[in-house]
Enzyme design. Structure first.
Site, PDB file in Angstrom:
ATOM      1  N   LYS A  78       0.813  -1.345  -0.015  1.00 31.42           N
ATOM      2  CA  LYS A  78      -0.176  -0.067   0.080  1.00 31.42           C
ATOM      3  C   LYS A  78       0.942   1.432  -0.090  1.00 31.42           C
ATOM      4  O   LYS A  78       1.779   1.328   0.710  1.00 31.42           O
ATOM      5  CB  LYS A  78      -0.756  -0.119   1.258  1.00 31.42           C
ATOM      6  CG  LYS A  78      -2.025   1.063   1.155  1.00 31.42           C
ATOM      7  CD  LYS A  78      -2.822   1.058   2.228  1.00 31.42           C
ATOM      8  CE  LYS A  78      -4.069   1.922   2.321  1.00 31.42           C
ATOM      9  NZ  LYS A  78      -4.974   2.084   3.401  1.00 31.42           N
ATOM     10  N   SER A 156      -9.915   2.346   2.406  1.00 29.08           N
ATOM     11  CA  SER A 156      -8.759   2.839   1.696  1.00 29.08           C
ATOM     12  C   SER A 156      -8.023   2.128   0.840  1.00 29.08           C
ATOM     13  O   SER A 156      -7.436   2.617   0.112  1.00 29.08           O
ATOM     14  CB  SER A 156      -8.258   3.936   2.652  1.00 29.08           C
ATOM     15  OG  SER A 156      -7.571   3.431   3.485  1.00 29.08           O
ATOM     16  N   SER A 180     -10.398  -0.058   6.819  1.00 26.01           N
ATOM     17  CA  SER A 180      -9.893   0.198   5.614  1.00 26.01           C
ATOM     18  C   SER A 180      -9.083  -1.052   4.872  1.00 26.01           C
ATOM     19  O   SER A 180      -8.718  -0.935   3.882  1.00 26.01           O
ATOM     20  CB  SER A 180      -8.832   1.396   5.522  1.00 26.01           C
ATOM     21  OG  SER A 180      -9.490   2.680   5.467  1.00 26.01           O
TER      22      SER A 180
END
Ligand SMILES: [Mg+2]
Ligand SMILES: [Zn+2]
Lengths: 480, 95, 483
Positions: A78, A156, A180
């Site tokens: 990420k 997210s 998330s």
């Protein structure tokens, strides 16, 4: 060439050990696949050269019998984790060209376990979002959608989830502040685990809300989740909130029987607007545990309703300070001006996207003179009550089973007009975040449109093993 | 609680975020909605409840007083939009 | 004596509260491992926290915590078992995180006090609190016309902010308070107290009121970095406030800056905006817990503090309160005194330290600690005076030269030919010569002109080239003139 699309991490480890294929073959496969699927927009930055270099080293290690736990396994990272020499953006224009000269502890741990970085995955700007529609680098598409109906992957960690789901990598890292990891995992039919707060170091992970942020893995299977988690966690002297609790062998979840365990079903999670298909799958989940010999009991988490408003005070408040450093002076985007205040205001006005600005405004407001007690202090007190609810429930049960989200993946563009509507996505994941508890979303079924539905397992602090064991029960029982 | 133009302006200034008039109008509505929504917390009885600062309940680990130098000046300045002679450079600050 | 400002209409009293920032003498910063060395190239002592890099996290330095506790103990203050770090939010280029990590509601040290002494009168000054916080970086404004330059070497250095109660009522009290505080900090070693380097600096809160009135509105003068400036700033600011009030206007609470060149304070434009620091607990740092064991073990490390030492010196060496105060003020001077006084007369030793030694230090612009003066160097000289090998006056005259030389006192005075003449018959010979050379003066003296005694002494000393033992000359001369 082999098709590695549906490969899990555990079977890849086996395949590599048995010399069925090499890490270089694996890595090259995923590189090609990523290039073919650029339209999903899963990666902000690709690191293919680095990946090939790492794969060659892994192949050498395997040859020399020096295999580490994730040797030769290509993953997505990420873009919230700082990676030395590799651009790290947090999905924001304000960090568009930021290249860290240091490595986050979580990514460092993964590289030290032999994992291979294919690239930095797309995400909601500064991890603020539930649909991956706030990234400066564009929306991420859910591979389970269609040309006619493009779906969000959740957020997210949407790039990470979409990448694993579409077979662009074997696993990926996510970060979870209010859901998330779990929500995108649920939307993309994956396993997403948020460990106990303090299990993974936050060093080098770009902060959104420090008291809530926790890194975790997004994988295809529960076993993969345990494997990746093992590599990610560590006690870290560089993080004052890193836990010194002993780290178990997470693969021990396989030995743990769920028989006789008490599974709590919180009645308050039966919220208005809970999709009826999801309700059915929740019921199915309950029956699976029953037939495995677990004891099902109703528990009460009376302050569930207050969790989301509490979260939307605490997280923006912390963010308003955490994001103050993005001022155009030492790194990142800068809008030049003759006057310092102009420079600040224009840099931040143009560098941050809408959702981030909205939350910074809320966070600044709730901390400002005259409002602190009414909002921030109040939220801290309610957080205590929410945490207390869990403590009370865990006197009676070992695990809590709930749906992960009130709804399945929705079309890109939906829920964009009213922020609160978007925030409601996290209504079932936020309470465990506020209490810092380990929680995992496991694919448990499909709705009438064949979209995946995840169930959430919440455990006692530092009891990830029970969460994983219960996840395995769902995997075995769900029938796909 | 109702947020008006001047509040939005004041908060934007505190947060050092430039907003245009259009954004200002939108933000007034959105912030009012969000704050109106979180206002429901007022209904929760928190008398004699201690604020929860963190879920982390282990004691703070302290570090030994040892100086290290892990980065050089060029690394520190490398990402900066403007630097000169080893310094970060900003428009003149008035004291 | 009360300090009063006579306005056009009324008499005014001054009320002062000081916030002293003392940099802790640690090797590394409060929350980062970067070095605290002074005077290095810009931005070379910067770790991730100090320049607010994304993902950087603070980790506390135990030494700094210990120094805060030690300081708290030496200020007779309450040590808090639990304290909390907060973020103080504001934008400034030398504040890279966008917030300062400080302690707001729950500081590490609570209420305490110290005593100051002015003209023999002791006054107790309350300490409100002491808390730990990060220092900011440095902005340089005069390198360039259009730009300011930012150096983050100081960013993140550990500060103790020591806040006094509004118990100070004159510039001299404020000065004595800072001196005493600095003395204590140096005794325990928590801060080197160097005001020129900015390692000790004060924010001075000034307000004025008529007798019997409530506290007036205060102004805060930021970052005053010398004791003289503190006094000047207070004098100016108090008069300014008196003028404003007597002209029927109101004092606006604001932050001001002292300009030492113009000797005036002026409003700080950059701080004009209303402060809204949005303090909240730093989620990166768990509460700081201080155990009883830690407090107890630090208590054991606490050295004898200036007040205790002063009492002991007065008792043990029979020093006056004033002399004792002057000697103990600086820890190294006190140490020097104790070594020097062993086997010597304390009054003589005190006079030499507060007289010749202090003036010598002033001349070479050093303090006792870095002067490198060995107690024996002074001791051997004093011994020669006491043994009447050299006169006090001679010793004083050649003192600076002696200090510069590498010789011990005996060698030095021999080389200089300064050995005192104490041989009675030698002195009598000189006296005889002086008396026979001046028969008229002798007559006049014997007829009652007492003043002429000094003349004879002078003549003897002159002929002996200053070497004659003055005490002996005196005795012998009296005897001869009576004959
Ligand atoms: Mg101050
Ligand atoms: Zn301060």
């Amino acid at each position: 060439m082999n098709d590695f699309e549906n490969l899990s991490i555990s079977s890849a480890i086996e395949g590599l050990a048995n010399k069925n294929f090499t890490s270089l073959e694996l890595t090259e496969f995923f590189i090609k696949k990523i290039e073919k699927n650029k339209d999903l927009n899963c990666f902000i930055t690709s690191t293919f050269d680095k990946a090939i270099e790492m794969a060659k080293i892994s192949d050498q290690k395997i040859k020399e019998n020096e295999t580490r736990s994730l040797e030769g396994i290509p993953i997505g990272m990420k873009d919230l984790f700082c990676t030395n020499g590799v651009r790290t953006t947090a999905g924001s224009k304000i960090l568009e060209n930021f290249v860290p000269f240091y490595e986050s502890t979580v990514s460092n741990n993964l590289w030290n376990s032999g994992a291979i970085m294919l690239g930095k995955t797309n995400m909601d700007e500064f991890a603020m979002g539930s649909a991956n529609t706030t990234s400066f680098f564009g929306n991420v598409k859910n591979p389970l959608g269609s040309k006619v109906k493009e779906l969000v992957p959740g957020g997210s960690s949407g790039g990470s989830a979409s990448a694993v789901s579409s077979g662009l990598c074997l696993g990926s890292t996510g970060s979870d502040t209010g859901g998330s990891i779990r929500q995108p995992a649920s939307f993309c039919g994956l396993v997403g685990l948020k460990p106990t707060y303090g299990r993974c170091s936050r060093f080098g992970m770009i902060a959104f809300a420090s008291s809530l942020d926790q890194a975790g893995p997004i994988t295809k299977t529960v076993e993969d989740s345990a494997l990746m988690l093992q590599a990610m966690v560590s006690f870290d002297k560089k993080d004052s909130t890193s836990s010194r609790q002993s780290i178990p062998d997470f693969s021990d979840f396989k030995k743990l029987s769920i028989k006789g365990k008490r599974i709590g079903i919180p009645k308050e999670y039966m919220i208005d607007g809970l999709n009826s298909d999801i309700k059915k799958i929740w019921d199915a989940g309950i029956s699976w545990f029953k037939s495995e010999g677990a004891e099902i009991l109703e528990v009460s988490l009376p302050h569930t309703k207050s969790a989301l408003p509490t979260y939307y005070i605490i997280a923006p408040a912390e963010a308003s300070a955490n994001l103050a450093r993005y001022d155009g002076i030492r790194y990142g985007f800068r809008h030049n001006a003759d006057d310092l205040n102009d420079l600040y205001q224009k840099t931040r006005g143009l560098g941050f996207g809408k959702e981030v600005k909205r939350r910074l405004m809320i966070g600044t407001y709730v901390l400002s003179a005259g409002y602190y007690d009414a909002y921030y202090l109040k939220a801290l007190k309610v957080r205590k009550l929410i945490s207390q609810d869990f403590e009370d429930s865990f006197q009676k049960c070992d695990l809590i089973l709930t749906p992960t989200t009130p709804n399945v993946a929705f079309p890109i563009g939906e829920k964009q007009t009213n922020p609160i509507e978007m925030y409601l996505n996290d209504v079932l994941t936020v309470p465990a975040s506020l209490a810092g508890l380990p929680a995992m979303s496991v694919p448990s079924g499909f709705n009438s449109e064949k979209l995946p539905v995840g169930l959430q397992l919440i455990g006692k602090p530092f009891d990830e093993i029970s969460v994983l064991a219960a996840g395995a029960v769902i995997e075995e029982s769900r029938g796909f | 609680m109702s947020i008006d133009n001047s509040t939005v302006k004041k908060v934007a200034k505190l947060a050092r975020i430039e907003i245009n008039e259009e954004e200002e109008t939108t933000l007034i509505t959105e912030l009012n909605n969000i704050l109106g929504w979180v206002d429901e917390l007022k209904q929760v009885n928190t008398d004699s409840v201690e604020p929860m600062l963190s879920v982390f309940n282990e004691s703070m680990q302290m570090r030994e007083d040892k100086a290290e130098s892990n980065f050089d000046n060029s690394q520190i300045l490398d990402n900066s939009p403007e630097s000169n002679s080893g310094f970060f450079v900003v428009p003149k600050v008035v004291e | 004596m009360t300090y009063v400002i006579e306005g056009k209409k009324d008499s005014w009293q001054v009320v002062l509260g000081l916030e002293v920032h003392a940099q802790i003498s640690s090797k590394s910063k409060l929350f980062s491992v970067a070095s605290t060395n002074w005077g290095s190239d810009p931005n070379t002592q910067v770790e991730l926290v100090d320049c607010g890099m994304p993902g950087a996290l603070p980790v506390i330095n135990e030494y700094c915590v210990d120094q805060a506790v030690l300081t708290g103990l030496s200020l007779n203050a309450e040590i808090k078992k639990l304290s909390i770090f907060d973020r103080k939010n504001y934008f400034y280029p030398d504040l890279p995180q966008g917030y300062q990590i400080s302690q707001f509601e729950h500081p590490i040290v609570g209420k305490g006090h110290i005593n100051i002494e002015i003209e023999g009168k002791v006054k107790k000054i309350g300490i409100t609190r002491l808390h730990l916080e990060q220092d900011a970086g440095k902005s340089l404004h005069d390198q360039d016309i259009k730009n300011s330059y930012i150096d983050l070497n100081r960013s993140g250095c550990a500060l103790m902010e020591i806040v006094s109660e509004p118990d100070l009522n004159s510039p001299i009290e404020a000065a004595e308070y800072v001196k005493k505080l600095r003395s204590i900090l140096r005794y325990i070693g928590s801060c080197d107290g160097n005001m020129e380097k900015g390692n000790l600096r004060a924010d001075v809160n000034v307000s004025v009121k008529r007798e019997g009135e409530k506290l007036g509105t205060r102004c805060e003068i930021k970052n005053v970095n010398s004791i003289k400036f503190i006094q000047q700033a207070i004098e100016f600011e108090a008069k300014r406030q008196v003028n404003i009030i007597e002209n029927g206007e109101k004092i606006i609470q604001e932050t001001r800056l002292f300009d030492p060149n113009k000797c005036e304070t002026r409003s700080m434009r950059s701080k004009e905006e209303s402060h809204d620091y949005r303090y909240f607990p730093d989620p990166d740092l768990p509460p700081l817990i201080i155990s009883d064991e830690k407090v107890n073990s630090l208590k054991e490390k606490l050295p004898e503090l200036p007040d205790e030492k002063k009492d002991r010196f007065m008792r043990e060496f029979n020093l006056s309160s004033y002399d004792a105060e002057v000697i103990v003020n600086d820890k190294d001077t006190a140490l020097f005194f104790e070594k020097l006084v062993k086997g010597r007369d304390s009054k003589v030793v005190t006079n030499w330290i507060t007289g010749e030694v202090f003036s010598y230090l002033k001349k070479i612009n050093k303090d006792m600690k870095n002067s490198g003066i060995a107690p024996e160097k002074i001791g051997s000289l004093i011994d020669l005076i006491v043994d009447e090998k050299i006169s006090n006056r001679q010793a004083k005259e050649v003192f600076h030269e002696y200090m510069k030389s590498n010789d011990d006192a005996t060698t030095f005075i021999e080389k200089k030919g300064l050995v005192q003449l104490s041989d009675q018959s030698e002195i009598n010979k000189i006296i005889d010569k002086v008396l026979s050379d001046n028969p008229k003066m002798v007559d006049d003296y014997q007829n009652g002109k007492d003043k002429l005694f000094g003349f004879f002494i002078g003549q003897v000393m002159k002929i002996s080239k200053g070497k004659a033992n003055p005490k002996l000359v005196n005795e012998l001369l009296v005897k001869r003139l009576k004959e």
